[in-house]
Write a protein that holds these residues in place. Sequence first.
Motif, PDB file in Angstrom:
ATOM      1  N   ASP A 194      61.112  30.974  46.109  1.00 50.32           N
ATOM      2  CA  ASP A 194      62.014  31.630  47.062  1.00 50.32           C
ATOM      3  C   ASP A 194      63.449  31.716  46.572  1.00 50.32           C
ATOM      4  O   ASP A 194      64.274  32.331  47.214  1.00 50.32           O
ATOM      5  CB  ASP A 194      61.943  30.946  48.434  1.00 50.32           C
ATOM      6  N   LYS A 195      63.732  31.093  45.428  1.00 50.06           N
ATOM      7  CA  LYS A 195      65.133  31.129  45.010  1.00 50.06           C
ATOM      8  C   LYS A 195      65.331  31.844  43.675  1.00 50.06           C
ATOM      9  O   LYS A 195      66.146  31.438  42.855  1.00 50.06           O
ATOM     10  CB  LYS A 195      65.704  29.707  44.954  1.00 50.06           C
ATOM     11  N   ASP A 202      63.594  19.451  50.805  1.00 51.53           N
ATOM     12  CA  ASP A 202      64.205  20.522  51.595  1.00 51.53           C
ATOM     13  C   ASP A 202      64.955  19.943  52.785  1.00 51.53           C
ATOM     14  O   ASP A 202      64.712  18.825  53.213  1.00 51.53           O
ATOM     15  CB  ASP A 202      63.138  21.508  52.082  1.00 51.53           C
ATOM     16  N   ARG A 257      64.837  38.605  44.476  1.00 56.85           N
ATOM     17  CA  ARG A 257      63.528  38.308  45.038  1.00 56.85           C
ATOM     18  C   ARG A 257      63.010  39.465  45.882  1.00 56.85           C
ATOM     19  O   ARG A 257      61.827  39.807  45.841  1.00 56.85           O
ATOM     20  CB  ARG A 257      63.605  37.041  45.893  1.00 56.85           C
ATOM     21  N   ARG A 258      63.929  40.070  46.635  1.00 55.39           N
ATOM     22  CA  ARG A 258      63.550  41.180  47.505  1.00 55.39           C
ATOM     23  C   ARG A 258      62.789  42.256  46.728  1.00 55.39           C
ATOM     24  O   ARG A 258      61.763  42.758  47.189  1.00 55.39           O
ATOM     25  CB  ARG A 258      64.815  41.761  48.103  1.00 55.39           C
ATOM     26  N   ILE A 308      59.339  41.198  45.827  1.00 57.22           N
ATOM     27  CA  ILE A 308      58.441  41.293  46.983  1.00 57.22           C
ATOM     28  C   ILE A 308      58.010  42.745  47.201  1.00 57.22           C
ATOM     29  O   ILE A 308      56.835  43.009  47.478  1.00 57.22           O
ATOM     30  CB  ILE A 308      59.132  40.744  48.246  1.00 57.22           C
ATOM     31  N   ILE A 346      56.426  35.792  45.645  1.00 56.11           N
ATOM     32  CA  ILE A 346      55.812  35.029  46.734  1.00 56.11           C
ATOM     33  C   ILE A 346      55.886  33.534  46.430  1.00 56.11           C
ATOM     34  O   ILE A 346      56.051  32.715  47.329  1.00 56.11           O
ATOM     35  CB  ILE A 346      54.329  35.426  46.908  1.00 56.11           C
ATOM     36  N   PRO A 376      56.664  30.214  59.886  1.00 56.18           N
ATOM     37  CA  PRO A 376      57.408  29.679  58.740  1.00 56.18           C
ATOM     38  C   PRO A 376      57.248  28.168  58.594  1.00 56.18           C
ATOM     39  O   PRO A 376      57.113  27.657  57.478  1.00 56.18           O
ATOM     40  CB  PRO A 376      58.865  30.036  59.055  1.00 56.18           C
ATOM     41  N   LYS A 412      54.513  26.345  55.686  1.00 51.39           N
ATOM     42  CA  LYS A 412      55.121  25.397  54.771  1.00 51.39           C
ATOM     43  C   LYS A 412      54.283  24.121  54.707  1.00 51.39           C
ATOM     44  O   LYS A 412      53.990  23.610  53.637  1.00 51.39           O
ATOM     45  CB  LYS A 412      56.513  25.049  55.281  1.00 51.39           C
TER      46      LYS A 412
END
Lengths: 370, 247
Positions: free
Chosen positions: A124-125, A368, A129-130, A133, A121, A287, A291
Amino acid sequence: MSSTTIQIISRNKYYNWLVKNLFSSWVNTILTVISLIFVYQVGSFFLNWAIFDADFRYNFQGELIIDRGFCSKNIMPGEYGACWAIIFARWNQFMYGLYPIEEAWRVNLIYALLPLAIIGILFDKIPFRRYFIYFTFIFPFLAYFMLYGGPGLSVVGTNKWGGLLVTLFLGVTGIGLAFPLSILLALGRRSKMPIIKSLCVVFIEFIRGVPLITLLFTANVMLPLFLPDGVNPDNLLRALVAVTLFQSAYMAEAIRGGLQAIPRGQVEAAQSLGLSYWQTTRKIVLPQALKIAIPPIVNTCIGLFKDTSLVLIIGLFDLLGIGRAALADMTWTKLYYEVYVFISLVFFIFCFGMSRYSLYLEKKLKTDNS
Amino acid sequence: MSTDQVIHLEKVNKWYDDFHVLKDIDLIVNKGQKIVICGPSGSGKSTMIRCINRLEAHQKGTIVVHGTELTNDLKNIDLIRKNVGMVFQQFNLFPHLSVLDNISLAPIWVKKMPKNEAEDIAMSYLEKVKIPEQAKKFPGQLSGGQQQRVAIARSLAMNPDIMLFDEPTSALDPEMIKEVLDVMIQLAEEGMTMLVVTHEMGFAKTVADQMIFMDEGRIVEQASPDEFFNNPKSDRTKLFLSQILNH
């Protein structure tokens, strides 16, 4: 360029930095000197007390410290610093409370798996990662089974839980449960449906208008009244309900701030493409809003994590409760500084971690592509 | 009702609280027609086209798109939005998604298209607006003109029969206006039904087959471009045209 010139240049660089930042004027120089003296005084006092003049497991005569009478500072008053033996002696209680020590491996396992459960969580990189999660969603059930027990594992009632276990349980579970709830509350507060909107407003404002202690007392005393006879949730669960509701109200306000920052055009564009309300919310609005809202969300999390120590007033032994229990023990009494410094350090490690994470995210947000 | 008729507004009225924005608007749009709407700011022109895909709700009168009447029924609204694309003044691209994801999002989620198929379609529309090389970038990395072309591609990817343009070039630097108008002209030549709110009169002369002038919530004048520019009937239109053409 020879190595000596490099040295001279780099020496000049430090010199220039010092002059520019610390000794640029008389006032600045005086302030620098005073500050250095202050830091030196406080720092040396603390380090001497906490480390150089302190006892850990053995006193200055090399004896194992088994009660406060063995502490060097109690044998030779004024000569020695902290007596950390109380932390060692009570280590298991600080970590697990009254959890049976032969079952403590279950708690240790969950402690060890907790970072794996939240890493997916937080970042994100990361590779795979999947799967992290997925693990995040399995973890609560695994943790419940391991900590409470069930088929194949002996049951350990929550009245036996304590110390860091209770602190982390309330902090992590409270935040984890509050998060989805707070999203719904924040969306509800902006809903066009008057009943949903007023329910959310009333809930959020009520919770925010009441101290957490009051909520804890209320949950402790009143929750059983709302439940059918015979259903008697234990104290920890009652505290968890209070903590979750409290946190969700604050988090909802943080998220609402994020939602408000999303231009109306984003929703209109999504609608004009035929996306439904929930698709628009999930794919476009949240999303972006989350953020923006992450720094204030982390702020509320830090606040909540510290506030969990309030549960000691409804008779739960979190880290602070265990510390106070240790101080009440005649063998160790009066070692206040050691206990409170240790507890502060533990809270500090977690809260500082969250704070650094929030800073990291802010930086990441700026760089970003969006 | 003729089968060519795709949009029909009848006695449409809209209020913002006490402010009467649209007054008895009647409008018929046939398939393939290009209608350019102009008028001073606050005349209700944007509001009118935003009523056609229900970004704004009207209070009185009827709006029928493709034989479906716009009411509070969400099913009808969804149906109409699937067939009516819209391009906004501020582009409204999704900043957290790549260009490719911006375009493939709706085909994937609304049309339930497989991801690779949706991305193929997205690429083909990016080629159509002549910026396939920007697919992996994020909207913030593109110029205004490129962003607006992505927005057009995003709308087209849903394969609409009607396109609404709400001042598509008003937020652009002058040198970028042409690249967007070129895409719109190409679209017009392919037979798309278009309603365009714009003050680009050169564009209007090139593509429009109907001009509409609005003022204070009413359609003041509706005519062919030839008549509209050379022989406007109302004084209000004359004044407006003299102001925007003579500078």
